[in-house]
Design a protein around this motif. Structure first.
Motif, PDB file in Angstrom:
ATOM      1  N   ARG A   1      -7.470  55.712  -7.985  1.00  0.00           N
ATOM      2  CA  ARG A   1      -6.675  56.507  -7.046  1.00  0.00           C
ATOM      3  C   ARG A   1      -6.950  56.014  -5.634  1.00  0.00           C
ATOM      4  O   ARG A   1      -8.046  55.549  -5.331  1.00  0.00           O
ATOM      5  CB  ARG A   1      -7.041  57.989  -7.130  1.00  0.00           C
ATOM      6  CG  ARG A   1      -6.840  58.603  -8.484  1.00  0.00           C
ATOM      7  CD  ARG A   1      -5.382  58.819  -8.729  1.00  0.00           C
ATOM      8  NE  ARG A   1      -5.182  59.450 -10.033  1.00  0.00           N
ATOM      9  CZ  ARG A   1      -4.030  59.855 -10.460  1.00  0.00           C
ATOM     10  NH1 ARG A   1      -2.966  59.700  -9.709  1.00  0.00           N
ATOM     11  NH2 ARG A   1      -3.910  60.400 -11.628  1.00  0.00           N
ATOM     12  N   TYR A   2      -5.967  56.153  -4.770  1.00  0.00           N
ATOM     13  CA  TYR A   2      -6.096  55.740  -3.373  1.00  0.00           C
ATOM     14  C   TYR A   2      -5.874  56.959  -2.484  1.00  0.00           C
ATOM     15  O   TYR A   2      -5.037  57.811  -2.782  1.00  0.00           O
ATOM     16  CB  TYR A   2      -5.079  54.648  -3.033  1.00  0.00           C
ATOM     17  CG  TYR A   2      -5.286  53.414  -3.863  1.00  0.00           C
ATOM     18  CD1 TYR A   2      -6.174  52.424  -3.459  1.00  0.00           C
ATOM     19  CD2 TYR A   2      -4.614  53.245  -5.068  1.00  0.00           C
ATOM     20  CE1 TYR A   2      -6.388  51.295  -4.231  1.00  0.00           C
ATOM     21  CE2 TYR A   2      -4.820  52.115  -5.852  1.00  0.00           C
ATOM     22  CZ  TYR A   2      -5.708  51.149  -5.423  1.00  0.00           C
ATOM     23  OH  TYR A   2      -5.920  50.037  -6.191  1.00  0.00           O
ATOM     24  N   THR A   3      -6.614  57.034  -1.412  1.00  0.00           N
ATOM     25  CA  THR A   3      -6.475  58.156  -0.492  1.00  0.00           C
ATOM     26  C   THR A   3      -6.708  57.698   0.940  1.00  0.00           C
ATOM     27  O   THR A   3      -7.349  56.664   1.170  1.00  0.00           O
ATOM     28  CB  THR A   3      -7.449  59.300  -0.856  1.00  0.00           C
ATOM     29  OG1 THR A   3      -7.165  60.436  -0.048  1.00  0.00           O
ATOM     30  CG2 THR A   3      -8.897  58.885  -0.651  1.00  0.00           C
ATOM     31  N   ILE A   4      -6.170  58.457   1.867  1.00  0.00           N
ATOM     32  CA  ILE A   4      -6.415  58.251   3.300  1.00  0.00           C
ATOM     33  C   ILE A   4      -6.959  59.563   3.832  1.00  0.00           C
ATOM     34  O   ILE A   4      -6.449  60.638   3.500  1.00  0.00           O
ATOM     35  CB  ILE A   4      -5.116  57.867   4.044  1.00  0.00           C
ATOM     36  CG1 ILE A   4      -4.585  56.535   3.514  1.00  0.00           C
ATOM     37  CG2 ILE A   4      -5.362  57.788   5.542  1.00  0.00           C
ATOM     38  CD1 ILE A   4      -3.240  56.145   4.081  1.00  0.00           C
ATOM     39  N   GLU A   5      -8.011  59.506   4.649  1.00  0.00           N
ATOM     40  CA  GLU A   5      -8.630  60.716   5.181  1.00  0.00           C
ATOM     41  C   GLU A   5      -9.115  60.484   6.600  1.00  0.00           C
ATOM     42  O   GLU A   5      -9.335  59.353   7.014  1.00  0.00           O
ATOM     43  CB  GLU A   5      -9.794  61.163   4.280  1.00  0.00           C
ATOM     44  CG  GLU A   5     -10.835  60.100   4.075  1.00  0.00           C
ATOM     45  CD  GLU A   5     -11.709  60.325   2.858  1.00  0.00           C
ATOM     46  OE1 GLU A   5     -11.492  61.286   2.106  1.00  0.00           O
ATOM     47  OE2 GLU A   5     -12.620  59.516   2.660  1.00  0.00           O
ATOM     48  N   CYS A   6      -9.258  61.586   7.320  1.00  0.00           N
ATOM     49  CA  CYS A   6      -9.783  61.538   8.683  1.00  0.00           C
ATOM     50  C   CYS A   6     -11.295  61.700   8.619  1.00  0.00           C
ATOM     51  O   CYS A   6     -11.798  62.675   8.050  1.00  0.00           O
ATOM     52  CB  CYS A   6      -9.158  62.657   9.510  1.00  0.00           C
ATOM     53  SG  CYS A   6      -9.853  62.794  11.175  1.00  0.00           S
ATOM     54  N   ILE A   7     -12.021  60.753   9.180  1.00  0.00           N
ATOM     55  CA  ILE A   7     -13.474  60.862   9.306  1.00  0.00           C
ATOM     56  C   ILE A   7     -13.730  61.499  10.671  1.00  0.00           C
ATOM     57  O   ILE A   7     -13.459  60.901  11.707  1.00  0.00           O
ATOM     58  CB  ILE A   7     -14.163  59.484   9.203  1.00  0.00           C
ATOM     59  CG1 ILE A   7     -13.722  58.759   7.927  1.00  0.00           C
ATOM     60  CG2 ILE A   7     -15.672  59.655   9.269  1.00  0.00           C
ATOM     61  CD1 ILE A   7     -13.979  59.507   6.635  1.00  0.00           C
ATOM     62  N   VAL A   8     -14.234  62.723  10.667  1.00  0.00           N
ATOM     63  CA  VAL A   8     -14.341  63.528  11.883  1.00  0.00           C
ATOM     64  C   VAL A   8     -15.550  63.109  12.713  1.00  0.00           C
ATOM     65  O   VAL A   8     -16.676  63.044  12.212  1.00  0.00           O
ATOM     66  CB  VAL A   8     -14.444  65.026  11.534  1.00  0.00           C
ATOM     67  CG1 VAL A   8     -14.596  65.870  12.795  1.00  0.00           C
ATOM     68  CG2 VAL A   8     -13.231  65.466  10.726  1.00  0.00           C
ATOM     69  N   ASP A   9     -15.295  62.827  13.988  1.00  0.00           N
ATOM     70  CA  ASP A   9     -16.358  62.564  14.956  1.00  0.00           C
ATOM     71  C   ASP A   9     -16.667  63.808  15.775  1.00  0.00           C
ATOM     72  O   ASP A   9     -17.810  64.079  16.113  1.00  0.00           O
ATOM     73  CB  ASP A   9     -15.967  61.431  15.903  1.00  0.00           C
ATOM     74  CG  ASP A   9     -15.851  60.093  15.190  1.00  0.00           C
ATOM     75  OD1 ASP A   9     -16.603  59.847  14.237  1.00  0.00           O
ATOM     76  OD2 ASP A   9     -14.978  59.295  15.602  1.00  0.00           O
TER      77      ASP A   9
END
Length: 121
Positions: A87-95
């Motif tokens: 599976r492929y996903t895109i996510e926000c890595i929170v700073d």
């Protein structure tokens, strides 16, 4: 440059996971309203991941439905699901996280009560 900022509402209850290397992670989803509403929906749902101190901050001060501003970077990755399918996903890595709306007085009182009960036990 990979820099994003979203303002939206937290979709699920906040869960903090403690990992074996003593790090902490929070995975959740942010509902971001669209300016121009269409029949296909009026929000985008952005998965986000926060680590360590940022995850601690989210766990302590945020809750489901609360409006927050998240800034960070987008990351794509792949993983194998329980059936072995990639599976492929895109996510926000929170700073950084900024509280846009504060929690209700009742929620703050409940947290204080829980902290008092923890110290008594």
């Amino acid at each position: 440059m990979n820099q994003v900022m979203f303002v939206g509402r937290i979709v699920r209850p906040i869960e903090l996971k403690n990992l074996s290397d003593n790090s902490r992670v929070c995975n959740n989803v942010l509902a971001v309203r669209r300016r121009n509403k269409s029949k296909s929906g009026d929000a985008d749902f952005i998965p986000f991941v926060a680590w360590n101190q940022t995850a601690d901050l989210i766990k302590r001060y945020c809750q489901k439905g609360q409006q927050v501003a998240l800034s960070g970077k987008m990351r794509s990755r792949s993983y194998d699901d329980k059936d072995g399918k990639t599976r492929y996903t895109i996510e926000c890595i929170v700073d950084e996280v900024t509280l846009v709306s504060t929690r209700s007085k009742a929620d703050q009182d409940q947290e204080i009560l829980e902290e008092i009960l923890e110290t008594i036990q």
